[in-house]
Design an enzyme around this catalytic site. Structure first.
Site, PDB file in Angstrom:
ATOM      1  N   LYS A 159     -17.401  -3.300   3.803  1.00 28.64           N
ATOM      2  CA  LYS A 159     -18.188  -2.315   3.042  1.00 28.64           C
ATOM      3  C   LYS A 159     -18.790  -2.944   1.777  1.00 28.64           C
ATOM      4  O   LYS A 159     -19.974  -2.819   1.513  1.00 28.64           O
ATOM      5  CB  LYS A 159     -17.322  -1.098   2.664  1.00 28.64           C
ATOM      6  N   ARG A 179     -12.488   9.534   0.548  1.00 29.66           N
ATOM      7  CA  ARG A 179     -11.425   8.927   1.358  1.00 29.66           C
ATOM      8  C   ARG A 179     -10.545  10.003   1.979  1.00 29.66           C
ATOM      9  O   ARG A 179      -9.501   9.685   2.539  1.00 29.66           O
ATOM     10  CB  ARG A 179     -10.582   8.000   0.491  1.00 29.66           C
ATOM     11  N   ARG A 214      -9.604 -13.363   1.535  1.00 26.35           N
ATOM     12  CA  ARG A 214     -10.599 -12.624   0.760  1.00 26.35           C
ATOM     13  C   ARG A 214     -10.479 -12.996  -0.718  1.00 26.35           C
ATOM     14  O   ARG A 214      -9.385 -13.169  -1.242  1.00 26.35           O
ATOM     15  CB  ARG A 214     -10.340 -11.124   0.945  1.00 26.35           C
ATOM     16  N   ARG A 254      -7.299 -10.113  -4.800  1.00 25.66           N
ATOM     17  CA  ARG A 254      -6.964  -8.754  -5.223  1.00 25.66           C
ATOM     18  C   ARG A 254      -5.464  -8.519  -5.145  1.00 25.66           C
ATOM     19  O   ARG A 254      -4.812  -8.938  -4.196  1.00 25.66           O
ATOM     20  CB  ARG A 254      -7.667  -7.744  -4.307  1.00 25.66           C
ATOM     21  N   ARG A 256      -2.251   0.842   2.873  1.00 25.79           N
ATOM     22  CA  ARG A 256      -3.670   1.214   2.903  1.00 25.79           C
ATOM     23  C   ARG A 256      -4.072   1.684   4.298  1.00 25.79           C
ATOM     24  O   ARG A 256      -4.846   2.623   4.447  1.00 25.79           O
ATOM     25  CB  ARG A 256      -4.533   0.025   2.451  1.00 25.79           C
TER      26      ARG A 256
HETATM   27  P1  AMP Z   1     -11.138  -0.297  -2.294  1.00 24.58           P
HETATM   28  O1  AMP Z   1     -11.582  -1.272  -3.339  1.00 24.58           O
HETATM   29  O2  AMP Z   1     -12.258   0.628  -1.874  1.00 24.58           O
HETATM   30  O3  AMP Z   1     -10.451  -0.950  -1.131  1.00 24.58           O
HETATM   31  O4  AMP Z   1     -10.042   0.671  -3.002  1.00 24.58           O
HETATM   32  C1  AMP Z   1      -8.825   0.151  -3.512  1.00 24.58           C
HETATM   33  C2  AMP Z   1      -7.856   1.276  -3.787  1.00 24.58           C
HETATM   34  O5  AMP Z   1      -8.379   2.171  -4.783  1.00 24.58           O
HETATM   35  C3  AMP Z   1      -7.495   2.180  -2.616  1.00 24.58           C
HETATM   36  O6  AMP Z   1      -6.504   1.619  -1.786  1.00 24.58           O
HETATM   37  C4  AMP Z   1      -7.003   3.441  -3.347  1.00 24.58           C
HETATM   38  O7  AMP Z   1      -5.697   3.256  -3.855  1.00 24.58           O
HETATM   39  C5  AMP Z   1      -7.956   3.511  -4.539  1.00 24.58           C
HETATM   40  N1  AMP Z   1      -9.150   4.315  -4.207  1.00 24.58           N
HETATM   41  C6  AMP Z   1     -10.396   3.840  -3.910  1.00 24.58           C
HETATM   42  N2  AMP Z   1     -11.239   4.837  -3.621  1.00 24.58           N
HETATM   43  C7  AMP Z   1     -10.528   5.988  -3.725  1.00 24.58           C
HETATM   44  C8  AMP Z   1     -10.826   7.373  -3.540  1.00 24.58           C
HETATM   45  N3  AMP Z   1     -12.033   7.795  -3.147  1.00 24.58           N
HETATM   46  N4  AMP Z   1      -9.825   8.271  -3.745  1.00 24.58           N
HETATM   47  C9  AMP Z   1      -8.604   7.878  -4.130  1.00 24.58           C
HETATM   48  N5  AMP Z   1      -8.250   6.602  -4.307  1.00 24.58           N
HETATM   49  C10 AMP Z   1      -9.182   5.650  -4.110  1.00 24.58           C
END
Ligand code: AMP
Length: 217
Positions: free
Chosen positions: A13, A89, A128, A161, A172
């Protein structure tokens, strides 16, 4: 044009968002990146609890997420389109977004679902790298930086990360299947969902996305 990317962690993404944002001049809303900025800010009172949730792979509370979304949208000009990456999400968040869009007289044009088998998730996560400054993502095998461990765009040192480890990824994926996956049906029913094969190489996926978005514009 308002577009959304859905998909399991590591489905690409963030990588594809960079190309789409530039070509279609969309504001890239990466909630994960905005949350990580809060964690990195030592004066942010919410940083520590966000960090604990992210490391467990669980979702951060909706009221905080919606505050971030509303602030982000309020800083845009009224005709600027948005690329949603990592939001919503859950169906609950999708309903909140529908309501917000109705209030703002905006509409979501399409939802691109990056289809990727779980079995390749861990391979993609290992390797990554992320630029902590500009948020650009890399992979040591599939999308390496020109100079080792250095961001091509801003020259910052790349990092791994904190939630890119086996334990967090398990959390996740569990969260994805219990809360995010139902969005596929939600947007299918709205006639907005388009699936693409995210096992392809980066350029082929970008081409698929370009064909889809070019048809909407
Ligand atoms: P990402 O960078 O999109 O993989 O997001 C990393 C983490 O941020 C996720 O595993 C969640 O813990 C939190 N997170 C990201 N987007 C959301 C969302 N829309 N709602 C709640 N938590 C989120």
């Amino acid at each position: 044009m308002n577009v959304m990317f859905l998909g399991v962690p590591s489905s690409g993404k963030g990588t594809q968002a960079e190309f789409v944002r530039k070509k279609y001049k969309l504001a890239h809303l990466s909630i994960g990146e905005l949350l990580r900025k809060k964690i990195d800010d030592p004066n942010d009172p919410e940083g520590q609890s966000i960090r604990e949730k992210i490391n467990k792979g669980i979702l951060v509370d909706n009221d905080l997420i919606m505050r971030i979304i509303e602030t982000f949208i309020s800083n845009l000009s009224s005709d600027e389109g948005i690329l949603f990456d990592g939001f919503p999400r859950s169906v609950e968040q999708a309903i909140l977004l529908d309501k917000l869009f109705e209030k703002l007289n905006k509409k979501l044009d399409c939802v691109i679902n990056m289809e990727l088998d779980d079995r390749v998730v861990m391979e993609r996560i290992n390797g990554r790298r992320l630029c902590p400054n500009c948020g650009k993502s890399y992979h040591i095998k599939f999308n390496p930086s020109k100079i080792k461990d250095t961001c091509d765009d801003c020259g910052s040192k790349l990092v791994i990360r904190e939630d890119d480890n086996e334990e967090s990824v398990k959390g996740r994926l569990k969260t994805y299947y219990s809360q995010t996956h139902p969005l596929i049906n939600y947007y299918k029913e709205q006639g907005k969902l388009i699936g693409i094969d995210a096992t392809q190489d980066i350029e082929s996926i970008a081409k698929n996305i370009d064909d889809i978005l070019g048809g909407i514009q």
